[in-house]
Design an enzyme around this catalytic site. Structure first.
Site, PDB file in Angstrom:
ATOM      1  N   SER A  73      -9.995   5.761  -4.758  1.00 52.52           N
ATOM      2  CA  SER A  73     -10.892   6.900  -4.959  1.00 52.52           C
ATOM      3  C   SER A  73     -10.402   7.880  -6.020  1.00 52.52           C
ATOM      4  O   SER A  73     -11.197   8.385  -6.820  1.00 52.52           O
ATOM      5  CB  SER A  73     -11.091   7.610  -3.622  1.00 52.52           C
ATOM      6  OG  SER A  73      -9.842   8.023  -3.073  1.00 52.52           O
TER       7      SER A  73
ATOM      8  N   TYR B 149     -15.076   1.122  -7.009  1.00 49.09           N
ATOM      9  CA  TYR B 149     -16.333   1.799  -6.697  1.00 49.09           C
ATOM     10  C   TYR B 149     -17.359   1.610  -7.810  1.00 49.09           C
ATOM     11  O   TYR B 149     -18.523   1.940  -7.650  1.00 49.09           O
ATOM     12  CB  TYR B 149     -16.066   3.290  -6.423  1.00 49.09           C
ATOM     13  CG  TYR B 149     -15.159   3.476  -5.215  1.00 49.09           C
ATOM     14  CD1 TYR B 149     -15.674   3.416  -3.925  1.00 49.09           C
ATOM     15  CD2 TYR B 149     -13.780   3.655  -5.356  1.00 49.09           C
ATOM     16  CE1 TYR B 149     -14.862   3.543  -2.817  1.00 49.09           C
ATOM     17  CE2 TYR B 149     -12.940   3.785  -4.251  1.00 49.09           C
ATOM     18  CZ  TYR B 149     -13.491   3.726  -2.984  1.00 49.09           C
ATOM     19  OH  TYR B 149     -12.675   3.839  -1.880  1.00 49.09           O
TER      20      TYR B 149
ATOM     21  N   LYS C 180      -2.063  -1.594  -3.848  1.00 49.04           N
ATOM     22  CA  LYS C 180      -2.940  -0.427  -3.792  1.00 49.04           C
ATOM     23  C   LYS C 180      -2.126   0.850  -3.834  1.00 49.04           C
ATOM     24  O   LYS C 180      -1.147   0.924  -3.079  1.00 49.04           O
ATOM     25  CB  LYS C 180      -3.728  -0.504  -2.488  1.00 49.04           C
ATOM     26  CG  LYS C 180      -4.598   0.686  -2.214  1.00 49.04           C
ATOM     27  CD  LYS C 180      -5.248   0.544  -0.879  1.00 49.04           C
ATOM     28  CE  LYS C 180      -6.037   1.784  -0.571  1.00 49.04           C
ATOM     29  NZ  LYS C 180      -6.585   1.761   0.756  1.00 49.04           N
TER      30      LYS C 180
ATOM     31  N   GLU D  57       7.095  -6.748   0.798  1.00 45.77           N
ATOM     32  CA  GLU D  57       5.974  -6.644   1.739  1.00 45.77           C
ATOM     33  C   GLU D  57       4.961  -7.774   1.512  1.00 45.77           C
ATOM     34  O   GLU D  57       4.425  -8.339   2.457  1.00 45.77           O
ATOM     35  CB  GLU D  57       5.278  -5.286   1.590  1.00 45.77           C
ATOM     36  CG  GLU D  57       6.070  -4.123   2.180  1.00 45.77           C
ATOM     37  CD  GLU D  57       5.880  -3.984   3.683  1.00 45.77           C
ATOM     38  OE1 GLU D  57       5.274  -4.881   4.308  1.00 45.77           O
ATOM     39  OE2 GLU D  57       6.336  -2.968   4.250  1.00 45.77           O
TER      40      GLU D  57
ATOM     41  N   LYS E 272       0.859  -1.182   0.000  1.00 47.35           N
ATOM     42  CA  LYS E 272       0.000   0.000   0.000  1.00 47.35           C
ATOM     43  C   LYS E 272       0.893   1.229   0.000  1.00 47.35           C
ATOM     44  O   LYS E 272       1.642   1.469   0.954  1.00 47.35           O
ATOM     45  CB  LYS E 272      -0.910  -0.007   1.226  1.00 47.35           C
ATOM     46  CG  LYS E 272      -1.811   1.218   1.278  1.00 47.35           C
ATOM     47  CD  LYS E 272      -2.816   1.147   2.403  1.00 47.35           C
ATOM     48  CE  LYS E 272      -3.623   2.421   2.449  1.00 47.35           C
ATOM     49  NZ  LYS E 272      -4.550   2.437   3.583  1.00 47.35           N
TER      50      LYS E 272
ATOM     51  N   ARG F 207       1.225   9.937   5.400  1.00 46.98           N
ATOM     52  CA  ARG F 207       1.436   8.602   5.970  1.00 46.98           C
ATOM     53  C   ARG F 207       2.750   7.992   5.484  1.00 46.98           C
ATOM     54  O   ARG F 207       2.891   6.779   5.432  1.00 46.98           O
ATOM     55  CB  ARG F 207       0.281   7.681   5.565  1.00 46.98           C
ATOM     56  CG  ARG F 207      -1.109   8.194   5.887  1.00 46.98           C
ATOM     57  CD  ARG F 207      -2.103   7.051   5.862  1.00 46.98           C
ATOM     58  NE  ARG F 207      -3.484   7.452   5.719  1.00 46.98           N
ATOM     59  CZ  ARG F 207      -4.227   8.001   6.683  1.00 46.98           C
ATOM     60  NH1 ARG F 207      -3.697   8.244   7.859  1.00 46.98           N
ATOM     61  NH2 ARG F 207      -5.491   8.315   6.452  1.00 46.98           N
TER      62      ARG F 207
ATOM     63  N   ARG G 243     -10.337  10.545   1.554  1.00 45.17           N
ATOM     64  CA  ARG G 243     -10.219  11.308   2.803  1.00 45.17           C
ATOM     65  C   ARG G 243     -11.456  12.170   3.016  1.00 45.17           C
ATOM     66  O   ARG G 243     -11.884  12.395   4.139  1.00 45.17           O
ATOM     67  CB  ARG G 243      -8.934  12.140   2.794  1.00 45.17           C
ATOM     68  CG  ARG G 243      -7.696  11.291   2.460  1.00 45.17           C
ATOM     69  CD  ARG G 243      -6.725  11.134   3.596  1.00 45.17           C
ATOM     70  NE  ARG G 243      -5.763  10.076   3.311  1.00 45.17           N
ATOM     71  CZ  ARG G 243      -4.463  10.274   3.084  1.00 45.17           C
ATOM     72  NH1 ARG G 243      -3.964  11.501   3.124  1.00 45.17           N
ATOM     73  NH2 ARG G 243      -3.664   9.252   2.853  1.00 45.17           N
TER      74      ARG G 243
HETATM   75  C1  PBG Z   1      -7.013   3.472   5.348  1.00 48.47           C
HETATM   76  C2  PBG Z   1      -7.471   3.411   3.954  1.00 48.47           C
HETATM   77  C3  PBG Z   1      -7.338   4.393   2.962  1.00 48.47           C
HETATM   78  C4  PBG Z   1      -7.945   3.899   1.818  1.00 48.47           C
HETATM   79  C5  PBG Z   1      -8.451   2.655   2.125  1.00 48.47           C
HETATM   80  N1  PBG Z   1      -8.122   2.360   3.439  1.00 48.47           N
HETATM   81  C6  PBG Z   1      -6.801   5.759   3.046  1.00 48.47           C
HETATM   82  C7  PBG Z   1      -5.402   6.013   3.370  1.00 48.47           C
HETATM   83  O1  PBG Z   1      -4.578   5.122   3.531  1.00 48.47           O
HETATM   84  O2  PBG Z   1      -5.095   7.186   3.470  1.00 48.47           O
HETATM   85  C8  PBG Z   1      -8.036   4.611   0.509  1.00 48.47           C
HETATM   86  C9  PBG Z   1      -9.032   4.061  -0.451  1.00 48.47           C
HETATM   87  C10 PBG Z   1      -9.330   4.952  -1.576  1.00 48.47           C
HETATM   88  O3  PBG Z   1      -8.683   5.991  -1.797  1.00 48.47           O
HETATM   89  O4  PBG Z   1     -10.268   4.629  -2.317  1.00 48.47           O
HETATM   90  N2  PBG Z   1      -7.963   2.934   6.232  1.00 48.47           N
END
Ligand code: PBG
Length: 329
Positions: A275, A314, A249, A234, A197, A218, A207
């Site tokens: 997203s 989505y 991801k 990982e 990720k 992060r 967000r």
């Molecule tokens: C963290 C999480 C995130 C997403 C899924 N799980 C956000 C992040 O790591 O900042 C993002 C998913 C998306 O952008 O569609 N719980």
């Protein structure tokens, strides 16, 4: 005049030949719909940066799950949006917290029609918006966070979640959660490890969707977008810790990592079309700059072609309807 002997165009010459020669196919059962469920009894709330996606109430989520089941998709991934947040994300481990309450309701609604999965991460529940608890110096404390994840796993399993989505990127999270589940008798609850990720700008609209309070970024726990080999490392680590499924991801900008992971993994490999990937295509389509349906189909097909066995998107339900030629809802 040059007369080629080898003519790859032959197999592209008619729709029937193209269909027969196609190497990758999409099917509803390999699509997973991420869903946001908001605490409170009002109406569902549209998410501005994700046109067509809403923060559900438990009731509207129930109806969406019934639709998703009818469309034949493989599962849903639930995210909770609580009203109150605190330093350690207490709402995440409250059996009546929004995510756990929604899980119980939606598991009952879904029955065996699809797999109900839950996000196992603290960021929606902490007032600082990080994925874990903070140490005194303000950094995310890995090992204290693991204790919270273990508690979260037990509450989610007790709520009926069948697949826990570990998205926090703490070291050792898969082993820690697996051990907690097994010690409490939840040997059948599976773990989806968000292994590779990346610290991505493409999470921007998410967000908004969860009303994130995060200040900063992060990067001290999610992967550096520059790193390909580390994504594979990982994934291999998570497999050795007992993950049932590994994930890459975002998807679209990380197809190389996805292909690498899928080449070495002996367990299913999934990808999350996040997203920002959704928002970009929707925005371009809304301007008439891109053919919306073709762009959606091509983007998800490409993720499958690169090696994903299933895709979180989505568009899962709409795409499934297209694939089965159902009238669009
Ligand atoms: C963290 C999480 C995130 C997403 C899924 N799980 C956000 C992040 O790591 O900042 C993002 C998913 C998306 O952008 O569609 N719980």
């Amino acid at each position: 005049m040059i007369n080629p002997v080898i003519r790859p165009r032959r197999l592209r010459s008619t729709p029937a030949l193209r269909r027969l020669a196609s190497e990758t196919r999409l099917h509803p059962s390999e699509l997973v719909l991420p869903m946001f469920v908001r605490e409170g009894t009002g109406a569902s709330v549209p998410i501005k940066s994700m046109p067509g996606v809403v923060q559900h109430t438990v009731d509207s989520a129930r109806r969406a799950v019934a639709q998703a089941a009818e469309a034949g998709i493989g599962g849903i991934m639930l995210f909770g949006v609580p009203n109150v947040r605190d330093a350690i994300g207490t709402g995440a481990t409250d059996p009546d917290g929004i995510l756990n309450a929604a899980t119980r309701a939606l598991v009952a609604e879904a029955g065996d029609a699809l797999v109900v999965q839950t996000d196992l991460c603290l960021d929606e529940f902490t007032d600082h918006g990080h994925c874990g608890v903070l140490s005194v110096d303000g950094t995310v404390d890995n090992d204290t966070t693991l204790e919270r994840y273990r508690e979260m796993a037990l509450v989610q399993a007790a709520s009926g979640s069948q697949l826990l989505g570990l998205s926090g990127m703490m070291d050792g999270q898969v082993a820690a959660v697996r051990e907690a589940l097994d010690q409490s008798g939840y040997v059948g609850t599976a773990v989806l490890a968000y292994s590779a990720k990346y610290a991505s700008a493409f999470y921007g609209p998410f967000r908004d969707a969860v009303e994130s309070t995060l200040v900063g970024d992060r990067r001290s726990y999610q992967l550096d977008p520059a790193n390909r080999r580390e994504g594979v490392r990982e994934a291999l680590l998570d497999i050795s810790e007992g993950a049932d499924i590994v994930m890459v991801k975002p998807a679209g900008s990380y197809l190389d990592v996805l292909a690498d992971v899928s080449a070495v993994s002996d367990i299913p490999v999934w990808a999350y079309q996040v997203s920002g990937e959704y928002a970009m295509i929707e925005a371009a389509a809304a301007h008439g700059w891109i053919d919306r349906r073709r762009a959606i189909e091509e983007s998800v097909l490409s993720i499958r072609r690169a090696g994903a066995d299933a895709v979180l998107t989505y568009w899962a339900v709409e795409l499934a309807d297209w694939l089965t030629e159902r009238p669009t809802r």
